[in-house]
Design an enzyme around this catalytic site. Structure first.
Site, PDB file in Angstrom:
ATOM      1  N   GLU A  63      -1.400  59.219  42.777  1.00  9.57           N
ATOM      2  CA  GLU A  63      -0.092  59.698  43.331  1.00  9.57           C
ATOM      3  C   GLU A  63      -0.044  59.092  44.662  1.00  9.57           C
ATOM      4  O   GLU A  63      -0.873  59.029  45.458  1.00  9.57           O
ATOM      5  CB  GLU A  63       0.096  61.273  43.127  1.00  9.57           C
ATOM      6  N   LYS A 152       8.362  63.178  38.475  1.00  5.15           N
ATOM      7  CA  LYS A 152       7.755  64.579  38.469  1.00  5.15           C
ATOM      8  C   LYS A 152       8.661  65.602  38.353  1.00  5.15           C
ATOM      9  O   LYS A 152       9.658  65.788  39.098  1.00  5.15           O
ATOM     10  CB  LYS A 152       6.973  64.614  39.937  1.00  5.15           C
ATOM     11  N   CYS A 193       0.578  65.050  38.800  1.00  2.00           N
ATOM     12  CA  CYS A 193      -0.243  66.084  39.677  1.00  2.00           C
ATOM     13  C   CYS A 193       0.167  67.398  39.288  1.00  2.00           C
ATOM     14  O   CYS A 193      -0.299  68.005  38.153  1.00  2.00           O
ATOM     15  CB  CYS A 193       0.026  65.907  41.069  1.00  2.00           C
TER      16      CYS A 193
END
Length: 317
Positions: A63, A152, A193
């Site tokens: 990331e 995300k 994440c």
């Protein structure tokens, strides 16, 4: 009440279609404030990762590989990505990428030069039409075409007393879709994440035929020790798929990334992993391991969609 097709699914073990492949997770170190240096470092480490006897079919970066991880940095390091979510045809052209996104340009060239599939970690993205910022992963085929992006979905907004406070929503906007990527090897699911904490994404991907979930991530030294490994093992066991999560290495200063990139198999066993330092993790995503696991413990044939809803029902593939 389950539909007839759902009722039939209750009695049929779901087999994964695809071929086994080798994956490499690049746990990058030395991610600093010099963006060009970060990009060059990522390219160099990917080149090195290919210099093995059996080169991987898929490379994965962590990331925010081109930027320090922090809300104050995202606007400065953001790039416009020449791709519209929902498109299915490659739209990448070197001139456009070179003009607007040096990170995407490098990733495209790397995939093309090595003839590999590449998940380019994530970078801060600025939407050209709205000006909104996203934390975005990009995916490239062996010709270097940009074929998918994942914004995300779940923003990292937490406040742990005595631990860490972080609010991505101060600058970022969340994405709006689950991302599935069809490759030469088979179907993959993609998250970033904090997406790892939300099991629905992996459930949908697995029920739509994904053999693995790939998560570029940057857990920290507060959330990493108790959650990083167990969440990956849970996503793997619950869905009988592989899970691969790629972190930055532990830095000496700045955001305290946890490290410990790893690959987990469908039984919940960690089959390959790093520690805190920069390292490349290699593993095999073996299709038969998935199918044997599902045959032995046939949860894909035993779900009770007559008693509870299927979270994948009605979602696009």
């Amino acid at each position: 009440m389950a539909s007839p097709s759902q009722q039939r699914a209750l009695h049929t073990v779901q087999r994964v279609q695809g071929s086994s492949f080798d994956i490499a997770l690049i746990q990058l170190g030395d991610i600093g404030t010099d963006k060009a240096k970060n990009i060059d470092n990522a390219r160099r480490k990917m080149d090195e990762a290919m210099q093995v006897k059996q080169p991987p079919h898929l490379l994965v970066l962590p990331e925010c590989f081109n930027s320090p991880y922090g809300v104050d940095f995202f606007p400065e390091y953001a790039e416009t990505i020449p791709f519209r979510p929902g498109q299915t045809q490659p739209t990448l052209h070197e001139k456009a990428v070179s003009a607007g996104s040096p990170s995407v340009d490098m990733l495209s060239r790397t995939a093309r030069d090595h003839k590999i599939w590449l998940i380019g970690g994530s970078i801060p993205e600025r939407d050209a039409s709205t000006g909104k910022l996203y934390n975005t992963a990009t995916v490239y085929n062996t010709a270097g075409d940009l074929i998918a992006v994942h914004r995300k979905l779940h923003l990292f907004d937490i406040d742990i007393p005595g631990g860490i406070t972080f609010k991505e929503s101060q600058t970022l906007t969340g994405g709006d879709r689950v991302t599935l990527v069809d490759t030469d090897m088979g179907r993959l699911g993609l998250g970033i994440c904090y997406d790892l904490r939300f099991p629905e994404m992996a459930m949908i991907a697995a029920r739509k035929g994904a053999m693995a979930m790939i998560y570029p991530g940057a857990f920290n030294t507060t959330t990493g020790p108790p959650y990083w490994e167990i969440l990956q093992r849970a996503r793997a066991v619950d869905n009988q798929i592989f899970v691969a999560a790629c972190s930055p290495a532990r830095p000496e200063s700045g955001y305290p990334a946890y490290g410990f990139s790893m690959v987990t198999d469908p039984t919940g066993k960690v089959i390959a992993g790093a520690k805190e330092a920069p390292e490349t993790v290699y593993a095999c995503i073996d299709v038969e391991t998935i199918n044997k696991t599902r045959q032995g413990v046939p949860i894909t044939a035993q779900r009770r969609f007559d008693a509870y809803p299927d979270v994948a029902s009605g979602t696009s593939s």
